[in-house]
Design an enzyme around this catalytic site. Structure first.
Site, PDB file in Angstrom:
ATOM      1  N   CYS A 173      -4.015   0.560  -2.715  1.00  0.00           N
ATOM      2  CA  CYS A 173      -3.791  -0.779  -1.837  1.00  0.00           C
ATOM      3  C   CYS A 173      -2.707  -1.344  -2.298  1.00  0.00           C
ATOM      4  O   CYS A 173      -2.405  -1.411  -3.371  1.00  0.00           O
ATOM      5  CB  CYS A 173      -5.064  -1.544  -2.113  1.00  0.00           C
ATOM      6  SG  CYS A 173      -6.377  -0.499  -0.825  1.00  0.00           S
ATOM      7  N   GLU A 215      -2.702  -4.893  -3.005  1.00  0.00           N
ATOM      8  CA  GLU A 215      -3.172  -5.767  -4.035  1.00  0.00           C
ATOM      9  C   GLU A 215      -3.254  -4.929  -5.404  1.00  0.00           C
ATOM     10  O   GLU A 215      -2.830  -5.479  -6.297  1.00  0.00           O
ATOM     11  CB  GLU A 215      -4.910  -6.141  -3.609  1.00  0.00           C
ATOM     12  CG  GLU A 215      -4.693  -6.913  -2.495  1.00  0.00           C
ATOM     13  CD  GLU A 215      -5.045  -6.240  -1.422  1.00  0.00           C
ATOM     14  OE1 GLU A 215      -4.517  -4.911  -1.098  1.00  0.00           O
ATOM     15  OE2 GLU A 215      -5.934  -6.396  -0.317  1.00  0.00           O
ATOM     16  N   CYS A 264     -10.374  -3.435  -4.487  1.00  0.00           N
ATOM     17  CA  CYS A 264      -9.188  -4.264  -5.115  1.00  0.00           C
ATOM     18  C   CYS A 264     -10.047  -5.509  -5.559  1.00  0.00           C
ATOM     19  O   CYS A 264      -9.621  -6.290  -6.531  1.00  0.00           O
ATOM     20  CB  CYS A 264      -8.401  -4.679  -3.839  1.00  0.00           C
ATOM     21  SG  CYS A 264      -7.309  -3.286  -3.489  1.00  0.00           S
ATOM     22  N   CYS A 294     -10.074  -4.891  -0.058  1.00  0.00           N
ATOM     23  CA  CYS A 294     -11.159  -3.915  -0.062  1.00  0.00           C
ATOM     24  C   CYS A 294     -12.034  -4.223  -1.291  1.00  0.00           C
ATOM     25  O   CYS A 294     -11.506  -4.914  -2.308  1.00  0.00           O
ATOM     26  CB  CYS A 294     -10.338  -2.590   0.166  1.00  0.00           C
ATOM     27  SG  CYS A 294     -10.092  -1.808  -1.391  1.00  0.00           S
ATOM     28  N   ASN A 334       0.843  -1.240  -0.182  1.00  0.00           N
ATOM     29  CA  ASN A 334      -0.120  -0.113  -0.049  1.00  0.00           C
ATOM     30  C   ASN A 334       0.961   1.325  -0.001  1.00  0.00           C
ATOM     31  O   ASN A 334       2.065   1.319   0.672  1.00  0.00           O
ATOM     32  CB  ASN A 334      -0.939  -0.016   1.040  1.00  0.00           C
ATOM     33  CG  ASN A 334      -0.294  -0.038   2.724  1.00  0.00           C
ATOM     34  OD1 ASN A 334       0.564  -0.762   2.814  1.00  0.00           O
ATOM     35  ND2 ASN A 334      -1.012   0.672   3.387  1.00  0.00           N
ATOM     36  N   ILE A 335       0.476   2.478  -0.781  1.00  0.00           N
ATOM     37  CA  ILE A 335       1.328   3.547  -1.051  1.00  0.00           C
ATOM     38  C   ILE A 335       0.176   4.688  -0.594  1.00  0.00           C
ATOM     39  O   ILE A 335      -0.677   4.725  -1.438  1.00  0.00           O
ATOM     40  CB  ILE A 335       1.798   3.756  -2.374  1.00  0.00           C
ATOM     41  CG1 ILE A 335       2.527   2.353  -2.790  1.00  0.00           C
ATOM     42  CG2 ILE A 335       2.533   4.752  -2.446  1.00  0.00           C
ATOM     43  CD1 ILE A 335       3.111   2.287  -4.330  1.00  0.00           C
ATOM     44  N   GLU A 336       0.362   5.183   0.499  1.00  0.00           N
ATOM     45  CA  GLU A 336      -0.489   6.187   0.910  1.00  0.00           C
ATOM     46  C   GLU A 336      -0.103   7.551   0.396  1.00  0.00           C
ATOM     47  O   GLU A 336       0.913   7.694  -0.126  1.00  0.00           O
ATOM     48  CB  GLU A 336      -0.644   6.183   2.521  1.00  0.00           C
ATOM     49  CG  GLU A 336      -1.389   4.779   2.919  1.00  0.00           C
ATOM     50  CD  GLU A 336      -1.586   4.884   4.400  1.00  0.00           C
ATOM     51  OE1 GLU A 336      -1.070   5.877   5.296  1.00  0.00           O
ATOM     52  OE2 GLU A 336      -2.282   3.807   4.961  1.00  0.00           O
TER      53      GLU A 336
HETATM   54  N1  THU Z   1      -5.357  -1.320   2.275  1.00  0.00           N
HETATM   55  C1  THU Z   1      -4.622  -2.377   1.337  1.00  0.00           C
HETATM   56  O1  THU Z   1      -3.864  -2.146   1.078  1.00  0.00           O
HETATM   57  N2  THU Z   1      -5.368  -3.246   0.812  1.00  0.00           N
HETATM   58  C2  THU Z   1      -6.790  -3.406   1.568  1.00  0.00           C
HETATM   59  O2  THU Z   1      -7.286  -4.417   0.858  1.00  0.00           O
HETATM   60  C3  THU Z   1      -7.209  -2.708   2.639  1.00  0.00           C
HETATM   61  C4  THU Z   1      -6.690  -1.539   2.988  1.00  0.00           C
HETATM   62  C5  THU Z   1      -4.692  -0.266   2.823  1.00  0.00           C
HETATM   63  C6  THU Z   1      -5.175   1.214   2.543  1.00  0.00           C
HETATM   64  C7  THU Z   1      -4.734   1.915   3.422  1.00  0.00           C
HETATM   65  O3  THU Z   1      -3.198   2.351   3.235  1.00  0.00           O
HETATM   66  C8  THU Z   1      -4.622   1.159   4.728  1.00  0.00           C
HETATM   67  O4  THU Z   1      -4.662  -0.090   4.319  1.00  0.00           O
HETATM   68  C9  THU Z   1      -5.606   1.420   5.584  1.00  0.00           C
HETATM   69  O5  THU Z   1      -6.773   1.537   4.892  1.00  0.00           O
END
Ligand code: THU
Length: 137
Positions: A58, A60, A94, A91, A47-49
């Site tokens: 996310c 995935e 994804c 999520c 995940n890359i915020e």
């Molecule tokens: N996140 C994912 O990378 N994959 C998911 O399926 C659920 C959420 C990440 C997004 C965000 O960076 C962090 O988790 C919290 O939601």
């Protein structure tokens, strides 16, 4: 070391690259993909915020987009790792993205607790999906 174990281990490595200073929730993904020539390859993602929150990607989807960007259009299996006591399943966004490239793909979600593994498929996670077939593709 078999393919399944490779994917699980690589998803854990990928979680180490998570850029998540806002949520502090690390997600790693490793997917097995195939290209039209029949070659199979593993792609990973994390995940890359983003400071603007909305652009966050996310783990995935990072893995899927990396694969597609190299011509590996078919998702066979996706492993997701979170360094938590319960496993996290993908999520909704994804699920939709995985459905585009692998409606029959296996999905394996692991975490620090080996008893908490989730074994499922994209089709089970997204029943009655809208996908390429609806557009005749
Ligand atoms: N996140 C994912 O990378 N994959 C998911 O399926 C659920 C959420 C990440 C997004 C965000 O960076 C962090 O988790 C919290 O939601």
């Amino acid at each position: 070391m078999g393919m399944h174990e490779d994917l699980v281990r690589l998803s854990e490595v990928a979680a180490g690259f998570s850029y998540s200073p806002y949520s502090r929730f690390k997600v790693g993904a490793a997917g097995l993909f195939e290209n039209p020539a029949g070659n199979q390859k593993i792609f990973t993602g994390c995940n890359i915020e983003n400071a603007a929150y909305g652009p966050t990607n996310c783990g995935e989807r990072t893995a899927v987009f990396s694969a597609v960007a190299e011509g590996y259009l078919r998702l066979i299996k996706m492993c997701v790792f979170t360094p938590t006591e319960t496993a996290s399943s993908p999520c909704g966004v994804c699920r939709q993205v995985m459905n585009e490239f692998g409606p029959d793909a296996e999905v394996v979600c692991t975490c620090n607790n080996p008893d908490a593994i989730i074994l499922t498929t994209v089709a089970k996670l997204l029943p009655n999906a809208f996908g390429p077939k609806n557009l005749g593709k």
